[in-house]
Design a protein around this motif. Structure first.
Motif, PDB file in Angstrom:
ATOM      1  N   ASP A 136     -43.839  63.463 -17.949  1.00  0.00           N
ATOM      2  CA  ASP A 136     -45.131  63.922 -18.483  1.00  0.00           C
ATOM      3  C   ASP A 136     -45.764  64.970 -17.580  1.00  0.00           C
ATOM      4  O   ASP A 136     -46.211  66.032 -18.050  1.00  0.00           O
ATOM      5  N   ALA A 137     -45.788  64.651 -16.272  1.00  0.00           N
ATOM      6  CA  ALA A 137     -46.420  65.545 -15.312  1.00  0.00           C
ATOM      7  C   ALA A 137     -45.671  66.873 -15.238  1.00  0.00           C
ATOM      8  O   ALA A 137     -46.282  67.954 -15.195  1.00  0.00           O
ATOM      9  N   ALA A 138     -44.342  66.782 -15.241  1.00  0.00           N
ATOM     10  CA  ALA A 138     -43.523  67.995 -15.179  1.00  0.00           C
ATOM     11  C   ALA A 138     -43.732  68.865 -16.414  1.00  0.00           C
ATOM     12  O   ALA A 138     -43.811  70.096 -16.329  1.00  0.00           O
ATOM     13  N   LEU A 139     -43.836  68.230 -17.574  1.00  0.00           N
ATOM     14  CA  LEU A 139     -44.083  68.975 -18.818  1.00  0.00           C
ATOM     15  C   LEU A 139     -45.451  69.652 -18.778  1.00  0.00           C
ATOM     16  O   LEU A 139     -45.611  70.807 -19.205  1.00  0.00           O
ATOM     17  N   ARG A 148     -45.517  72.771 -16.782  1.00  0.00           N
ATOM     18  CA  ARG A 148     -44.879  73.907 -17.463  1.00  0.00           C
ATOM     19  C   ARG A 148     -45.611  74.279 -18.744  1.00  0.00           C
ATOM     20  O   ARG A 148     -45.259  75.258 -19.397  1.00  0.00           O
ATOM     21  N   GLY A 149     -46.543  73.445 -19.139  1.00  0.00           N
ATOM     22  CA  GLY A 149     -47.255  73.681 -20.392  1.00  0.00           C
ATOM     23  C   GLY A 149     -46.326  73.546 -21.586  1.00  0.00           C
ATOM     24  O   GLY A 149     -46.398  74.321 -22.546  1.00  0.00           O
ATOM     25  N   MET A 150     -45.471  72.565 -21.504  1.00  0.00           N
ATOM     26  CA  MET A 150     -44.460  72.394 -22.550  1.00  0.00           C
ATOM     27  C   MET A 150     -44.651  71.019 -23.181  1.00  0.00           C
ATOM     28  O   MET A 150     -45.045  70.064 -22.519  1.00  0.00           O
ATOM     29  N   THR A 151     -44.344  70.958 -24.486  1.00  0.00           N
ATOM     30  CA  THR A 151     -44.390  69.650 -25.155  1.00  0.00           C
ATOM     31  C   THR A 151     -42.992  69.029 -25.138  1.00  0.00           C
ATOM     32  O   THR A 151     -41.991  69.705 -24.892  1.00  0.00           O
ATOM     33  N   GLU A 170     -35.061  72.836 -26.312  1.00  0.00           N
ATOM     34  CA  GLU A 170     -34.450  73.635 -25.235  1.00  0.00           C
ATOM     35  C   GLU A 170     -33.223  72.986 -24.634  1.00  0.00           C
ATOM     36  O   GLU A 170     -32.231  73.649 -24.342  1.00  0.00           O
ATOM     37  N   VAL A 171     -33.283  71.676 -24.440  1.00  0.00           N
ATOM     38  CA  VAL A 171     -32.177  70.995 -23.743  1.00  0.00           C
ATOM     39  C   VAL A 171     -31.146  70.412 -24.709  1.00  0.00           C
ATOM     40  O   VAL A 171     -30.134  69.864 -24.286  1.00  0.00           O
ATOM     41  N   ASP A 172     -31.440  70.512 -26.005  1.00  0.00           N
ATOM     42  CA  ASP A 172     -30.531  69.981 -27.036  1.00  0.00           C
ATOM     43  C   ASP A 172     -30.309  68.473 -26.872  1.00  0.00           C
ATOM     44  O   ASP A 172     -29.192  67.979 -26.963  1.00  0.00           O
ATOM     45  N   ILE A 173     -31.387  67.799 -26.579  1.00  0.00           N
ATOM     46  CA  ILE A 173     -31.363  66.339 -26.541  1.00  0.00           C
ATOM     47  C   ILE A 173     -32.391  65.884 -27.566  1.00  0.00           C
ATOM     48  O   ILE A 173     -33.466  66.475 -27.676  1.00  0.00           O
TER      49      ILE A 173
END
Lengths: 77, 169
Positions: free
Chosen positions: A8-11, A14-17, A24-27
Motif C-alpha cells: 500500500d505504502a509503495a503504491l 508511486r501514485g499508482m493503484t 503493469e506486472v501482468d499479475i
C-alpha cells in the motif's frame, strides 16, 4: 515472526493503484489483493522482481518482518 | 463417463446391501432347516459325510460374507464421494486423501476376511465336499492394499502442496 506486506505504502509513493500495478506486472488483481491483504503464503521471486521493477523499489520496501503473532498489513491500523 | 461410473458404484452399493440381506436370511434359515440340509448332504455325498462340519462351515462362510458387507460399503461409499469431487472439478482435497485411506483399510478388511474364508474352504475340502475351484490367496488384492495406502499418502502430500501453491503469488 510474521512477514508484513507494505505494498500500500509503495503504491502510494508511486501514485499508482493496485489495478494499474496489476496491468503493469501482468499479475491478476486477485493475486495482488491476496498479497496486499497479507493472505499470501508465499511469493515467487519473479513476482517480487516484477513488482519492484514497476514500483522502482527494493524487496525490503514492500516486505518486512516484525515481532508478534500472526501477520498484519500496515496502513490499515 | 463419471456419471456412469458413479451410477455403477451406486448400483454395486445396493447389491452389496442386498447380498448382506440374503446371506443374513440364509444364515437364519440354516437353523430351522438344518435337518433338511443335512439330509440333502447325506443324499449327495453318502452317510459317511461329516454334515455337521459342512453346515458349520457354510454358516461361517455366510457370516464372513455378512461381515464383508461393512468394508465393501465403506469402500464403495468412499469411491462414490471421490467421484463426486471429480465431477465438481476439484478432486485434490484433503477429504479424498482420507477417503483413499479408508479404502485402504476397507481393502485390508476384505483381504483378512478372504483369508478367513480360505481357512473355512480348506477345512470344508477335507470333509470331501465339492468346493469347485477351491480357494487361493489373492496376492493382487494384498498388493492393492499396499498400493492404495501409498496412493493415499501421495494424495495427501499433493493436496498439501497444492493448497500451499494456491496462496502463492
Amino acid at each position: 515472526m510474521p512477514v508484513v506486506v507494505t505494498l500500500d505504502a509503495a503504491l502510494a509513493r508511486r501514485g499508482m493503484t493496485l489495478t494499474e500495478l496489476s496491468a503493469e506486472v501482468d499479475i491478476t488483481l486477485a493475486n495482488l489483493s491476496i498479497l496486499k491483504t497479507g493472505k499470501a503464503k508465499a511469493i515467487r521471486f519473479s513476482t517480487l522482481e516484477a513488482i519492484c521493477q514497476v514500483l522502482g523499489c527494493q524487496p525490503g520496501d514492500i516486505l518486512g518482518v516484525t515481532e508478534g503473532e500472526g501477520s498484519h498489513v500496515q496502513g490499515l491500523d | 463417463m463419471l456419471r456412469i461410473a458413479r451410477g455403477l458404484f451406486g448400483a454395486l452399493r445396493l447389491l452389496n446391501i442386498l447380498f448382506g440381506a440374503i446371506f443374513s436370511m440364509l444364515l437364519v434359515l440354516s437353523v430351522p432347516f438344518a435337518d433338511t440340509l443335512a439330509a440333502h448332504l447325506r443324499a449327495k455325498y453318502g452317510p459317511a459325510m461329516d454334515v455337521e462340519t459342512v453346515i458349520a462351515a457354510v454358516r461361517c462362510m455366510l457370516a464372513l460374507g455378512i461381515l464383508a458387507v461393512v468394508p465393501m460399503q465403506v469402500l464403495l461409499t468412499a469411491v462414490i464421494r471421490m467421484l463426486r469431487t471429480v465431477e465438481a472439478g476439484d478432486p485434490f482435497v484433503a477429504a479424498n486423501a482420507h477417503r483413499l485411506q479408508a479404502i485402504g483399510w476397507a481393502l485390508l478388511g476384505v483381504q483378512l476376511l478372504d483369508g478367513a474364508f480360505g481357512v473355512v474352504v480348506h477345512r470344508l475340502a477335507r470333509t470331501g465336499a465339492n468346493m469347485g475351484s477351491g480357494w487361493s490367496p489373492a496376492l493382487a488384492g494384498w498388493m492393492a492394499v499396499v498400493l492404495v495406502f501409498v496412493l493415499a499418502r501421495v494424495f495427501a502430500q499433493g493436496t498439501a502442496m497444492r493448497d500451499e501453491l494456491e496462496m502463492t503469488v
